[in-house]
Design an enzyme around this catalytic site. Structure first.
Site, PDB file in Angstrom:
ATOM      1  NE  ARG A  65      -3.641  -2.567   0.345  1.00 20.14           N
ATOM      2  CZ  ARG A  65      -4.186  -3.271  -0.643  1.00 20.14           C
ATOM      3  NH1 ARG A  65      -3.832  -3.055  -1.895  1.00 20.14           N
ATOM      4  NH2 ARG A  65      -5.087  -4.190  -0.375  1.00 20.14           N
ATOM      5  CG  ASP A 305      -3.797 -11.600  -3.018  1.00 20.90           C
ATOM      6  OD1 ASP A 305      -3.263 -10.477  -3.163  1.00 20.90           O
ATOM      7  OD2 ASP A 305      -4.923 -11.873  -3.477  1.00 20.90           O
TER       8      ASP A 305
HETATM    9 ZN   LIG Z   1      -4.518 -10.341  -7.830  1.00 15.09          ZN
END
Ligand SMILES: [Zn+2]
Length: 439
Positions: A65, A305
């Protein structure tokens, strides 16, 4: 020079096939000796009896981020979550703001990563702004240090652009990592297309949208050869396409994420946004097929992820809430529960899928980096080491989580394994053991 002796653990190094109860001596940032009954000679001692001692875990798929959404996570806080979960190296995806699509931003990530708790390597975008239209300067991105190319968060929908990106990625010696989602089949989709999406009145994301992209890309690879990696594989049909591609000798790999190995679309019942992710949680048969795909050696990489979001964002109505969950801190526990405790694979195989295989995917192994290569535990190599307790009963609480975000469907879930110590370059960066930690 600081000296540490990790004594009496089960040393697993899949790259060399090592699986022995043995000692590991660390001097400075290197492993100096791996042998039986090494003398302490004033070294700080870590008692690893009953523990697994393995190369530092590598996650080739996280979202940090930064830049742009530091309220969700930063490179620093993401790295805190990483070492708390046993990871010594993480590769961050380019869907930041701005996008990781220029050498300057790739260098910015490395600059910020100097303060991180673990090693951080950027994966750069294949198209400018991840818009899928104009190719980035892939050669320059590679020269700046990008370890892979991906538009993750989105697929490269145009076959023509995809072909050019494959050619440029291969020329740069990198891997292309695809987020496989045919966009016209998934417009407005919030969860897996099935009985539960109908029941909840939510737009469905069918598995065929993943399969079509993999099928297309496999065809493209025959005219534009490139190392090709399927990210966060979610459905049974995809595995069969990948299996055939591998049988035909194409350089195709795939990764599985903890949530797709442990949860199904039933977790979305009650409009629980902590179960909203992309690609979505699917059906029991898909979950079992992914586990089997790992056992069969078709899926060779585990990747979290890790996708942090704030409570405010995840409090939105299901259809509007952002996709994704955090994953770093529960990954070892989750994979062990889905794969080892069910008998699909053993601990050495699980360590392989989390160390040397992702290292090779991202050119971080010894063959590419020499003595600084990652993913192995060997004399002379960097002392990136993870200790795992394979018999550690715990339940996930918010207080356990050391990253910035808390969005996980695993709060309260009971697990039976956990990473207990993380060493990066000879320094203990996180420990649940009673040893003093170097600052
Ligand atoms: Zn993805």
């Amino acid at each position: 020079m600081a000296t540490t002796l990790i004594r009496g653990g089960r040393v697993l190094d899949p790259a060399s096939g090592t699986d022995r109860v043995i000692d590991v001596l660390i001097q400075g940032d290197r492993v100096s000796k791996i042998d039986e009954n090494l003398p302490a000679d004033g070294a700080e001692i870590i008692d690893a009896t009953g523990l697994i001692v393995c190369p530092g875990l590598i996650d080739p798929h996280v979202h940090l981020r930064e830049p742009g959404q530091e309220h969700k996570e930063t490179i620093l806080t993401g790295s805190q979550a990483a070492v708390a979960g046993g990871f010594t190296t993480i590769c961050c995806m380019p869907n930041t703001s701005p996008t990781l699509d220029s050498p300057e931003i790739v260098r910015f990530i490395f600059d910020q990563a100097r303060f991180a708790k673990c090693r951080v390597f950027p994966v750069a975008a294949g198209t400018v702004g991840r818009a899928g239209e104009r190719m980035t300067e892939i050669r320059l991105l590679a020269r700046a240090g990008a370890v892979g190319i991906s538009d993750d968060g989105d697929v490269i929908a145009s076959a023509g652009v995809m072909k050019s990106v494959f050619t440029a990625t291969a020329a740069a010696g990198l891997v292309f990592m695809q987020h496989c989602q045919e966009p016209t089949l998934t417009r407005g989709a919030a969860m897996h297309a099935g009985g539960i999406s109908t029941q909840l009145g939510l737009t469905g994301w069918p598995g065929i949208a993943e399969e079509i992209i993999i099928e297309r890309d496999v065809r493209l690879l025959s005219v534009a050869p490139c190392r090709y990696h399927v990210q966060h594989l979610s459905c049974a049909g995809s595995i069969e396409i990948i299996r055939i591609a591998q049988v035909n000798g194409l350089p195709v790999t795939a990764e599985a994420s903890p949530h797709h190995l442990l949860l199904t679309d039933e977790a979305c019942l009650g409009y629980d946004t902590s179960a909203k992710m992309n690609p979505p949680l699917r059906e029991q048969s898909d979950m079992q097929a992914i586990r089997k795909g790992i056992a069969d050696g078709i899926i060779t990489i585990l990747a979290t992820d890790h996708a942090p979001h704030t409570p405010d964002e995840k409090s939105l109505p299901f259809a509007d809430a952002p996709f994704g969950i955090i994953g770093l801190e529960t990954a070892v526990a989750g994979y062990a529960q889905a794969l080892v405790e069910t008998g699909h694979i053993d601990w050495p195989k699980m360590v392989e899928l989390m160390t040397i295989n992702p290292a090779r995917l991202c050119n971080l192994d010894q063959a590419n980096l020499g003595e600084d290569g990652l993913g192995e535990l060997r004399e002379g190599g960097l002392a990136d080491i993870t200790l795992i307790d394979p018999a550690h009963e715990w339940a996930v609480t918010e207080a356990d989580l050391e990253g910035q975000s808390r969005n996980t469907p695993f709060l309260g879930r009971q697990f039976a394994a956990r990473s207990v110590l993380t060493m990066v370059g000879g320094e203990v960066r996180h420990s649940r053991l009673s040893v003093s930690t170097a600052s």
